[in-house]
Every structure is written in structure tokens, then in C-alpha cells.
Scaffold this motif. Structure first.
Motif, PDB file in Angstrom:
ATOM      1  N   ILE A 166      -5.190 -66.101 -13.985  1.00  0.00           N
ATOM      2  CA  ILE A 166      -4.329 -66.606 -12.905  1.00  0.00           C
ATOM      3  C   ILE A 166      -3.692 -67.923 -13.354  1.00  0.00           C
ATOM      4  CG2 ILE A 166      -4.246 -67.351 -10.490  1.00  0.00           C
ATOM      5  CD1 ILE A 166      -6.840 -65.704 -10.064  1.00  0.00           C
ATOM      6  N   GLY A 167      -2.390 -68.021 -13.170  1.00  0.00           N
ATOM      7  CA  GLY A 167      -1.691 -69.270 -13.480  1.00  0.00           C
ATOM      8  C   GLY A 167      -0.995 -69.793 -12.238  1.00  0.00           C
ATOM      9  N   HIS A 168      -0.779 -71.091 -12.181  1.00  0.00           N
ATOM     10  CA  HIS A 168      -0.120 -71.665 -10.996  1.00  0.00           C
ATOM     11  C   HIS A 168       0.405 -73.056 -11.327  1.00  0.00           C
ATOM     12  CE1 HIS A 168       0.714 -72.198  -6.743  1.00  0.00           C
ATOM     13  NE2 HIS A 168       0.189 -71.008  -6.491  1.00  0.00           N
ATOM     14  N   HIS A 169       1.463 -73.447 -10.620  1.00  0.00           N
ATOM     15  CA  HIS A 169       1.967 -74.807 -10.776  1.00  0.00           C
ATOM     16  C   HIS A 169       1.251 -75.773  -9.842  1.00  0.00           C
ATOM     17  CE1 HIS A 169       6.143 -73.552 -12.468  1.00  0.00           C
ATOM     18  NE2 HIS A 169       5.178 -73.444 -13.331  1.00  0.00           N
ATOM     19  N   ASP A 170       0.646 -75.227  -8.785  1.00  0.00           N
ATOM     20  CA  ASP A 170       0.117 -76.135  -7.759  1.00  0.00           C
ATOM     21  C   ASP A 170      -0.862 -75.382  -6.858  1.00  0.00           C
ATOM     22  OD1 ASP A 170      -0.211 -78.429  -6.352  1.00  0.00           O
ATOM     23  OD2 ASP A 170       1.793 -78.488  -5.472  1.00  0.00           O
ATOM     24  N   TYR A 171      -2.025 -75.003  -7.406  1.00  0.00           N
ATOM     25  CA  TYR A 171      -2.981 -74.161  -6.676  1.00  0.00           C
ATOM     26  C   TYR A 171      -3.272 -74.668  -5.262  1.00  0.00           C
ATOM     27  CZ  TYR A 171      -4.399 -71.931 -11.097  1.00  0.00           C
ATOM     28  OH  TYR A 171      -4.428 -71.228 -12.267  1.00  0.00           O
ATOM     29  N   PHE A 172      -3.605 -75.968  -5.172  1.00  0.00           N
ATOM     30  CA  PHE A 172      -4.108 -76.488  -3.893  1.00  0.00           C
ATOM     31  C   PHE A 172      -3.161 -77.500  -3.256  1.00  0.00           C
ATOM     32  CE2 PHE A 172      -7.827 -75.237  -6.454  1.00  0.00           C
ATOM     33  CZ  PHE A 172      -8.285 -74.214  -5.628  1.00  0.00           C
ATOM     34  N   ALA A 173      -1.911 -77.497  -3.735  1.00  0.00           N
ATOM     35  CA  ALA A 173      -0.889 -78.396  -3.173  1.00  0.00           C
ATOM     36  C   ALA A 173      -1.237 -79.871  -3.391  1.00  0.00           C
ATOM     37  CB  ALA A 173      -0.648 -78.101  -1.687  1.00  0.00           C
ATOM     38  N   TYR A 174      -1.876 -80.177  -4.509  1.00  0.00           N
ATOM     39  CA  TYR A 174      -2.188 -81.566  -4.828  1.00  0.00           C
ATOM     40  C   TYR A 174      -1.098 -82.213  -5.686  1.00  0.00           C
ATOM     41  CZ  TYR A 174      -6.935 -80.461  -3.284  1.00  0.00           C
ATOM     42  OH  TYR A 174      -8.021 -80.085  -2.549  1.00  0.00           O
ATOM     43  N   ASN A 175      -0.195 -81.392  -6.220  1.00  0.00           N
ATOM     44  CA  ASN A 175       0.876 -81.944  -7.051  1.00  0.00           C
ATOM     45  C   ASN A 175       2.025 -82.421  -6.168  1.00  0.00           C
ATOM     46  OD1 ASN A 175      -0.206 -81.604  -9.574  1.00  0.00           O
ATOM     47  ND2 ASN A 175       0.930 -79.762 -10.073  1.00  0.00           N
ATOM     48  N   PRO A 176       2.874 -83.296  -6.710  1.00  0.00           N
ATOM     49  CA  PRO A 176       4.107 -83.570  -5.983  1.00  0.00           C
ATOM     50  C   PRO A 176       5.049 -82.380  -6.134  1.00  0.00           C
ATOM     51  CG  PRO A 176       4.084 -84.742  -8.100  1.00  0.00           C
ATOM     52  CD  PRO A 176       2.774 -84.026  -7.986  1.00  0.00           C
ATOM     53  N   PRO A 177       5.924 -82.079  -5.184  1.00  0.00           N
ATOM     54  CA  PRO A 177       6.062 -82.782  -3.911  1.00  0.00           C
ATOM     55  C   PRO A 177       5.156 -82.251  -2.803  1.00  0.00           C
ATOM     56  CG  PRO A 177       7.837 -81.189  -4.114  1.00  0.00           C
ATOM     57  CD  PRO A 177       6.998 -81.054  -5.361  1.00  0.00           C
ATOM     58  N   SER A 178       4.370 -81.172  -3.069  1.00  0.00           N
ATOM     59  CA  SER A 178       3.535 -80.616  -1.985  1.00  0.00           C
ATOM     60  C   SER A 178       2.684 -81.696  -1.331  1.00  0.00           C
ATOM     61  CB  SER A 178       2.578 -79.554  -2.529  1.00  0.00           C
ATOM     62  OG  SER A 178       3.177 -78.703  -3.445  1.00  0.00           O
ATOM     63  N   SER A 179       2.079 -82.544  -2.192  1.00  0.00           N
ATOM     64  CA  SER A 179       1.122 -83.515  -1.660  1.00  0.00           C
ATOM     65  C   SER A 179       1.758 -84.475  -0.668  1.00  0.00           C
ATOM     66  CB  SER A 179       0.452 -84.276  -2.806  1.00  0.00           C
ATOM     67  OG  SER A 179       1.416 -84.836  -3.661  1.00  0.00           O
ATOM     68  N   GLU A 180       3.046 -84.855  -0.926  1.00  0.00           N
ATOM     69  CA  GLU A 180       3.578 -85.806   0.062  1.00  0.00           C
ATOM     70  C   GLU A 180       4.101 -85.138   1.318  1.00  0.00           C
ATOM     71  OE1 GLU A 180       5.169 -85.858  -2.847  1.00  0.00           O
ATOM     72  OE2 GLU A 180       7.326 -85.821  -2.541  1.00  0.00           O
ATOM     73  N   TRP A 181       4.588 -83.872   1.211  1.00  0.00           N
ATOM     74  CA  TRP A 181       4.955 -83.181   2.463  1.00  0.00           C
ATOM     75  C   TRP A 181       3.701 -83.051   3.331  1.00  0.00           C
ATOM     76  CZ3 TRP A 181       9.295 -84.515   1.313  1.00  0.00           C
ATOM     77  CH2 TRP A 181      10.112 -83.983   0.335  1.00  0.00           C
ATOM     78  N   TRP A 182       2.607 -82.714   2.675  1.00  0.00           N
ATOM     79  CA  TRP A 182       1.326 -82.550   3.379  1.00  0.00           C
ATOM     80  C   TRP A 182       0.896 -83.880   3.983  1.00  0.00           C
ATOM     81  CZ3 TRP A 182      -3.544 -80.154   0.506  1.00  0.00           C
ATOM     82  CH2 TRP A 182      -4.523 -79.868   1.442  1.00  0.00           C
ATOM     83  N   SER A 183       1.008 -84.927   3.162  1.00  0.00           N
ATOM     84  CA  SER A 183       0.564 -86.246   3.611  1.00  0.00           C
ATOM     85  C   SER A 183       1.435 -86.765   4.762  1.00  0.00           C
ATOM     86  CB  SER A 183       0.627 -87.204   2.427  1.00  0.00           C
ATOM     87  OG  SER A 183       0.127 -88.450   2.778  1.00  0.00           O
ATOM     88  N   ILE A 184       2.756 -86.569   4.654  1.00  0.00           N
ATOM     89  CA  ILE A 184       3.657 -87.105   5.679  1.00  0.00           C
ATOM     90  C   ILE A 184       3.543 -86.315   6.980  1.00  0.00           C
ATOM     91  CG2 ILE A 184       6.109 -87.363   6.325  1.00  0.00           C
ATOM     92  CD1 ILE A 184       6.652 -88.107   3.390  1.00  0.00           C
ATOM     93  N   THR A 185       3.533 -84.973   6.869  1.00  0.00           N
ATOM     94  CA  THR A 185       3.547 -84.164   8.097  1.00  0.00           C
ATOM     95  C   THR A 185       2.142 -83.887   8.627  1.00  0.00           C
ATOM     96  OG1 THR A 185       3.438 -82.059   6.912  1.00  0.00           O
ATOM     97  CG2 THR A 185       5.631 -82.956   7.334  1.00  0.00           C
ATOM     98  N   GLY A 186       1.145 -84.033   7.753  1.00  0.00           N
ATOM     99  CA  GLY A 186      -0.220 -83.699   8.165  1.00  0.00           C
ATOM    100  C   GLY A 186      -0.456 -82.201   8.224  1.00  0.00           C
ATOM    101  N   ARG A 187       0.491 -81.415   7.704  1.00  0.00           N
ATOM    102  CA  ARG A 187       0.334 -79.945   7.761  1.00  0.00           C
ATOM    103  C   ARG A 187       0.251 -79.363   6.353  1.00  0.00           C
ATOM    104  NH1 ARG A 187       4.723 -77.463  11.585  1.00  0.00           N
ATOM    105  NH2 ARG A 187       3.517 -75.619  11.046  1.00  0.00           N
ATOM    106  N   GLU A 188      -0.603 -78.349   6.245  1.00  0.00           N
ATOM    107  CA  GLU A 188      -0.883 -77.723   4.949  1.00  0.00           C
ATOM    108  C   GLU A 188       0.343 -76.984   4.400  1.00  0.00           C
ATOM    109  OE1 GLU A 188      -3.911 -74.791   5.443  1.00  0.00           O
ATOM    110  OE2 GLU A 188      -5.005 -75.460   3.678  1.00  0.00           O
ATOM    111  N   PRO A 189       0.747 -77.257   3.162  1.00  0.00           N
ATOM    112  CA  PRO A 189       1.907 -76.546   2.596  1.00  0.00           C
ATOM    113  C   PRO A 189       1.632 -75.050   2.409  1.00  0.00           C
ATOM    114  CG  PRO A 189       1.431 -78.539   1.337  1.00  0.00           C
ATOM    115  CD  PRO A 189       0.268 -78.317   2.263  1.00  0.00           C
ATOM    116  N   VAL A 190       2.722 -74.267   2.398  1.00  0.00           N
ATOM    117  CA  VAL A 190       2.543 -72.809   2.338  1.00  0.00           C
ATOM    118  C   VAL A 190       2.042 -72.340   0.973  1.00  0.00           C
ATOM    119  CG1 VAL A 190       4.191 -72.236   4.165  1.00  0.00           C
ATOM    120  CG2 VAL A 190       4.977 -72.328   1.809  1.00  0.00           C
ATOM    121  N   ASN A 191       2.310 -73.104  -0.100  1.00  0.00           N
ATOM    122  CA  ASN A 191       1.817 -72.647  -1.407  1.00  0.00           C
ATOM    123  C   ASN A 191       0.283 -72.625  -1.423  1.00  0.00           C
ATOM    124  OD1 ASN A 191       1.708 -75.436  -1.421  1.00  0.00           O
ATOM    125  ND2 ASN A 191       2.749 -75.708  -3.378  1.00  0.00           N
ATOM    126  N   ARG A 192      -0.328 -73.633  -0.836  1.00  0.00           N
ATOM    127  CA  ARG A 192      -1.791 -73.669  -0.760  1.00  0.00           C
ATOM    128  C   ARG A 192      -2.318 -72.514   0.099  1.00  0.00           C
ATOM    129  NH1 ARG A 192      -6.252 -77.589  -0.694  1.00  0.00           N
ATOM    130  NH2 ARG A 192      -7.632 -77.063   1.010  1.00  0.00           N
TER     131      ARG A 192
END
Lengths: 114, 504
Positions: free
Chosen positions: B96-122
């Protein structure tokens, strides 16, 4: 039919065995050992009952390495005898002396209690 | 035909994002203003597959692994996540390969941090790993090996490693080690839980295989590694290699034969292809583009994955290379723009000196804001549309550094572009540092975020006209217009919430 055996991957040729939980002193010693033996590639075998805790304890160590090939194994102490290590073992770090009973005889001279 | 080794990922990765790479980034956010299924329909539709579930297009990294394994004699294939169940009786290894398994990379992490909602990739990745097919595969004894640029994230999720039975995490370039690991797995030998692939195990150029089937949106790697040495970046840790033109052209042809509508030249800095150190040379760049475009035909579009702003300025100032390349080689009646990702990262020369001293070369870091503005001007005049990133919260950043970044963003207003904030994530030489999260925001950051939003909002609809000009995209243009309207309505509320938080 597999024709390749993975020969082109350079396997680590130095092994550090850790008996017991990974603690700060173990990590400190690992850093020294990585500096000394990292160029050969380092295989780390952690013999302990808790995989998750030990991965967490080693996380910073893993992330700080940006140079050398590392392989880390997490095994149950009772399975230690199934591994064949020598002569590549460069150190045996022991944080829980109870586990030394599972250690093959020829590795006991390398034991370092941390 | 049956496969012993499956190579796969979740839906947010295994999609062509409607032929628009930028839509792939939409999957890094939480679903805002629409239900998740509609969000996923917009940004990550299912790809076309054959009867065995092999997708026409697949992520480039997975294609490389597929090629190296097939070349080594493995019965391996990239398989869509919805078709894993078809191979349960034969699959012994699942990669299995992925660019952002758990949405810890940017920009997922800041959308998550700003909105408080889990990104769809995670969410999508979690669904995939919890799917009956993956559970069944594990029950039947399949070994699961995970890798890719986000492999490090697994070290923060040891419980999930245990829960899902992930046998090995591979961090680093996979071409050599994957053959070893797949061999060991098939022989039933013990697998390491974690592997870091050091420089000694990075493949040489001749060991990097040509992909055997099309990559998502025709991505083709032209270089690997980067010589600029920015401290926040992991790519720079890899040795620099130029892919020979013949291999590049073979991969272009693989994609063209599969019917893809465009090619993306991938490098951390496309203009440094066979450069003289950090100084672009016209001949290799012009030859690369002429040869690639001659195989693509008139109608296919071209993009660059990344380019550095200093290289753009140097290439234009020294040789008029950007205008020559765009006007004489790239642009035509069907190709009316070229998209690229670029890194601004900071507007502060002092901070640039600390964390990315070579990013401005051959110009001194003191000139960094001028280099950025000049490059934006050159791109604007030559119909290159950049998606630029700015990193907030870099270790050592001062309030004055952030003010300088905000001032630079204001200077960029006349130039067609989007500017995306990235919260600092510890990677590269800075990977021992802490994450930058919403709790660390200061008033200067809020101001910078607001300026970036204003800039992107100002250009968004204009760019959409370039980006989705075909009538086929009308529904998606409307959906994106609705999204822009929705964000407009809510952005003030988000900003006020952040300001209140900062005051507390």
C-alpha cells in the motif's frame, strides 16, 4: 516464477539486540551505535512483550536517521532463539535482565545493561 | 490471471481526479458545504478498470513498484481498492502506498486544524483498511507492507499498525527494498516492522524502471532528488538523479497509448533538468519539452509538478528561456496555460537564510522577496499559473517574519496564482521538531491566512476559466463556484473563531 532474490538490496550487516523495553538510555546508546556502525546498515531486534510502546519509544530515533539503512524487528523474547544473529551482533542492550535467559550463549559476552 | 502481490491504495489516491490534478488536493480537506459522497464524487471518482480491477491510471509511485516487481518476475499488479476481494484466494502480499495516510501532511493537517473536522483522505483510508476485503485478506495470512512519502506517519499510529496487521513500514525509495521484502514475504521469512532505506539502497538511474501502464494524469518523473537542501523538505535528502530522455519519452508514450489527455513532468524543480548546478540550461529544457510535446500531439495539455522561483527568474533573465519555451514550444490554440506548484514558504529573508539558504540561488537569500515577485511576474506574462505554498510556524519563525510574509503576499496580488498556507509539519532535516497547530497561531498568522485567502479568492474564478474550460466540466465548475460561495460565507466566522482563540 520469481527470478529475483533481492540481491541488489544491501541488507544491514550489523545487529543490535535489545532485551526489554526501550528506554531513554537504550535510545542514547542506539544513537552511538548508529554513528559507529550505520554505514554497514543497522538491524535492530527488540525482544519485548510490548510492540506499540517500543515503536513509540523509538520513533524519534527512527525519524532522526536520514542517512543509514535501518531494519527494526519486534519479537517475543521466547522467539529469540529462532533468530540467527552472530557474528553480526555488535551489541546487546538489556533493560530487562529477566530476558537474558532467552539469549543464545555466544552473545552473552556482548551484554550491556542499560 | 491471478496475482500474488497486490499494489493498491484508497480511493483518494486511486483516482484521476477528473483529469485535474488540483482536484486531488480537494481530498485533503474535510467535506465543507456538501455531503462527503458528493465531495468524493467531485475530487476522487473511481477510475476505469479491467475485469481484474486493474485501473487504467494509477498513482505513479505504485506504477514504479509494479514495474520493478514485474521485471523481477513477480506476479504483481496495481489493483483498485474496490477489487481486492477478487484476489483474496491468491494474494500473499498487499503493498500500500499513500501521500498522506492519516492526513498529517500539509495541507490536510491545517484544514483539519483550522476547521476541526477530519479530512476525507484520512476517512477514506480508514474505510479502506477496515473494509471486509482487507480484513479477509489478513485473515487468510496476506502480509501487508506500507510505504510511500507518508510512511513516517505510521510511527505515530502503532495501535493501528497492530489493529490492521501491518507487517512492515518502508520509509524511503522503494525500488530495491520492495523486491527483497516481497521475496521474504513469499518465502515466509520474518519481515522487519520498520525499514528506513538509506542512501546506499537508493536506486541508481539505471535501476529505476519504466512504468508499464499509465500513471494518474500522465505523471512522468524527469528527476529525482533536489539539490537545494531546504531543511523542511524530505525530497532533498535523496541523491540527485536525472532520468534519461529516452526513459522519459517511453513513459510519455505509455500514457499517450492509454489515451490520457495530458502529461505532467515531475521533478522538484523541472527547470533544473540537466542544469549547471542550480543554473538552468536552455538546451536540455528546450529539448525535453520539444521531444515530449512531439509525442503528445497538439491537443494534450502539459503541466509541471514543481519548479523553483529562482530558477524561473534565472532562466528568463539569462536566456529569455521561459518566454521562448512557452511561446515557441508549449502554448498553442489547445494549450493555453501551464500549471505548476511553487514554494514561496516565507517572505522573510532572515528566515529564508535559516531554513532554505539555497532556495534563492543563484540569487542571495536577502533578495528572496524580490525573486518571488519577479518570478510571479514572469509566470503571469507567460501564462504559467502557479499554485504556491507558504509555510506558517517554521521553527525559529518570529512575528516579524510572518509580517514580512504577509507583505510579500500583498505584492503578489497582480499576478494570476493561488497561494495556499501550509502549517509546518516536521519533515526533512527538521523532522525532530514539533507540529504547528491551530493552538500555536498568533495574530500575525491570522493576518497572513486572511491575505492568502483574499489573494486566492481574487484569482479563483479567473483560474477556473483556464483550468476547466471544456463544456464537459460545466457541472464541476458550478460545484466549485458553489464551494467558493460557501467558503466566502463562512470564512469570516472561521477567522473570528481563530482570533478569539488567539486572544484567549
Amino acid at each position: 516464477m520469481i527470478t529475483a532474490t533481492g540481491d541488489s538490496y544491501r541488507k544491514p550487516s550489523a545487529t543490535v539486540l535489545i532485551l526489554g523495553e526501550v528506554n531513554e538510555r537504550v535510545v542514547e546508546r542506539l544513537r552511538d551505535l548508529l554513528r559507529l556502525h550505520g554505514a554497514k546498515g543497522l538491524r535492530i531486534v527488540v525482544a519485548s512483550s510490548s510492540v506499540e510502546k517500543n515503536i513509540e519509544a523509538l520513533r524519534e530515533f527512527f525519524l532522526s536517521n536520514i542517512t543509514f539503512t535501518l531494519e527494526a524487528y519486534f519479537v517475543n523474547p521466547v522467539d529469540l532463539e529462532k533468530f540467527t544473529f552472530a557474528p553480526s551482533v555488535v551489541s546487546v542492550l538489556v533493560s530487562n535482565p529477566d530476558y537474558t535467559g532467552h539469549l543464545p550463549e555466544d552473545l552473552r559476552s556482548l551484554v550491556e545493561v542499560v | 490471471m491471478v496475482f500474488e502481490v497486490l499494489i493498491t491504495s484508497d480511493r483518494t489516491m486511486m483516482s484521476n481526479h477528473r483529469g485535474k490534478e488540483f482536484l486531488g488536493f480537494v481530498a485533503t480537506g474535510p467535506p465543507l458545504g456538501m455531503p462527503e459522497w458528493l465531495w468524493m464524487t467531485l475530487c476522487a471518482p473511481r477510475p476505469k478498470v479491467d475485469e481484474l480491477g486493474r485501473p487504467v491510471e494509477a498513482p505513479y509511485g505504485l506504477r514504479k513498484i509494479e514495474a520493478v516487481l514485474q521485471n523481477a518476475g513477480f506476479n504483481a499488479a496495481v489493483v483498485d481498492p474496490d477489487y481486492i476481494h477478487k484476489h483474496l484466494d491468491t494474494a500473499k502480499v498487499i503493498l500500500i502506498g499513500h501521500h498522506d495516510y492519516f492526513a498529517y501532511n500539509p495541507p490536510s493537517s491545517e484544514w483539519w486544524s483550522i476547521t476541526g473536522r477530519e479530512p476525507v483522505n484520512r476517512r477514506s483510508f480508514m474505510r479502506f483498511m477496515n473494509s471486509p476485503a482487507m480484513r479477509k485478506a489478513k485473515e487468510k495470512g496476506a502480509k501487508i507492507i506500507v510505504g510511500g512519502p507518508a510512511a513516517w506517519q505510521w510511527l505515530y499510529e502503532p495501535e493501528l499498525m497492530e489493529k490492521w496487521g501491518v507487517d512492515t513500514v518502508v520509509d524511503g525509495e522503494g525500488e530495491k527494498v520492495v523486491v527483497e521484502l516481497a521475496s521474504r514475504a513469499l518465502r515466509g521469512e520474518p519481515l522487519p516492522r520498520y525499514v528506513y532505506v538509506g542512501a546506499d539502497n537508493a536506486p541508481r538511474v539505471e535501476e529505476i524502471p519504466v512504468i508499464k501502464a499509465a500513471s494518474v494524469n500522465g505523471l512522468v518523473e524527469i528527476m529525482r532528488g533536489c539539490p537545494r537542501g531546504c531543511k523542511f523538505c524530505s525530497v532533498t535528502l535523496r541523491p540527485l538523479r536525472f532520468i534519461p530522455l529516452e526513459k522519459i519519452l517511453e513513459e510519455v508514450e505509455v500514457n499517450v497509448r492509454a489515451g490520457l489527455k495530458g502529461i505532467i513532468l515531475h521533478s522538484e524543480d523541472v527547470l533544473l533538468y540537466h542544469a549547471d548546478g542550480l543554473k538552468p540550461k536552455p538546451e536540455p529544457i528546450l529539448k525535453l519539452h520539444s521531444e515530449v510535446l512531439s509525442r503528445m500531439g497538439e491537443k494534450r495539455h502539459l503541466a509541471w509538478s514543481h519548479a523553483s522561483l529562482a530558477a524561473i527568474v534565472y532562466a528568463e533573465e539569462s536566456y529569455g528561456l521561459i518566454s521562448k519555451l512557452m511561446n515557441e514550444v508549449v502554448l498553442n490554440e489547445h494549450r493555453n496555460y501551464l500549471g505548476v506548484e511553487v514554494g514561496i514558504e516565507t517572505g522573510s529573508p532572515a528566515l529564508a537564510k535559516k531554513i532554505m539558504v539555497a532556495k534563492s540561488l543563484p540569487y542571495p537569500p536577502e533578495k528572496w522577496p524580490d525573486v518571488v515577485e519577479e518570478s510571479f511576474k514572469i509566470m503571469h506574462e507567460n501564462k504559467i499559473i502557479p499554485a504556491a505554498t507558504v509555510i506558517l510556524g517554521i521553527p525559529g519563525e518570529t512575528p516579524d517574519d510572518v509580517v514580512k510574509t504577509t507583505e510579500l503576499i500583498e505584492r503578489l496580488r497582480p499576478y494570476r496564482s493561488i497561494i495556499v498556507p501550509m502549517f509546518f509539519v516536521p519533515m526533512g532535516a527538521l523532522k525532530k521538531n514539533n507540529w504547528f497547530l491551530r493552538d500555536h497561531l498568533r495574530p500575525e498568522h491570522i493576518e497572513a491566512l486572511a491575505k492568502m485567502y483574499e489573494h486566492t479568492r481574487y484569482w479563483a474564478l479567473d483560474i477556473l476559466r483556464f483550468y476547466m474550460s471544456s463544456p464537459v466540466y460545466l457541472p464541476f465548475r458550478l460545484l466549485l463556484r458553489y464551494f467558493v460561495w460557501f467558503v466566502d460565507r463562512h470564512v469570516k466566522r472561521y477567522m473570528s473563531k481563530l482570533e478569539e482563540m488567539v486572544k484567549k
